[in-house]
Write a protein that holds these residues in place. Structure first.
Motif, short mmCIF file in Angstrom:
data_model
loop_
_atom_site.label_atom_id
_atom_site.label_comp_id
_atom_site.label_asym_id
_atom_site.label_seq_id
_atom_site.Cartn_x
_atom_site.Cartn_y
_atom_site.Cartn_z
N ALA A 2 0.87 -1.21 -0.01
CA ALA A 2 0.05 0.03 0.11
C ALA A 2 0.88 1.16 0.04
N LYS A 3 0.41 2.37 -0.68
CA LYS A 3 1.06 3.60 -0.76
C LYS A 3 0.47 4.50 0.47
N GLU A 24 5.62 2.93 0.63
CA GLU A 24 4.99 1.82 0.30
C GLU A 24 5.27 0.61 1.26
N ASN A 69 -3.50 0.19 4.10
CA ASN A 69 -4.15 0.13 2.79
C ASN A 69 -3.79 1.40 2.30
N ASP A 70 -3.86 1.53 0.67
CA ASP A 70 -3.48 2.44 0.02
C ASP A 70 -4.20 3.98 0.55
#
Length: 83
Positions: A2-3, A24, A69-70
């Protein structure tokens, strides 16, 4: 992976020379490992989960294995000090 948007406060911001960054990572523990890898400064000290106050999306987080999560926003606050 995820970013994740990361913001550092207090001594962490001063020691690492990082106010905010994007990393990330799959879990919070991975994020801390990566952040410690990229941190710079002559007074470099690693950020340990047990020493930091951690918030994920505005909620206090007590588990370093938390899945990310992103778009999550992680805040790392250094321990309070003073006299």
């Amino acid at each position: 992976m995820a970013k994740v948007n990361v913001k550092l406060f207090g001594v962490y911001r001063v020691d690492t020379h990082i106010a905010h960054t994007e990393i990330e990572a799959e879990r919070l523990s991975d994020l801390l490992n990566e952040l410690n890898r990229i941190a710079t400064g002559e007074n470099k000290s690693s950020i340990a989960f047990t020493d930091a106050t951690v918030f994920v999306n505005g909620e206090h987080c007590k588990k370093k294995k938390r899945k990310l999560n992103d778009g999550d926003e992680v805040w790392l606050l250094s321990p309070a000090s003073g006299g």
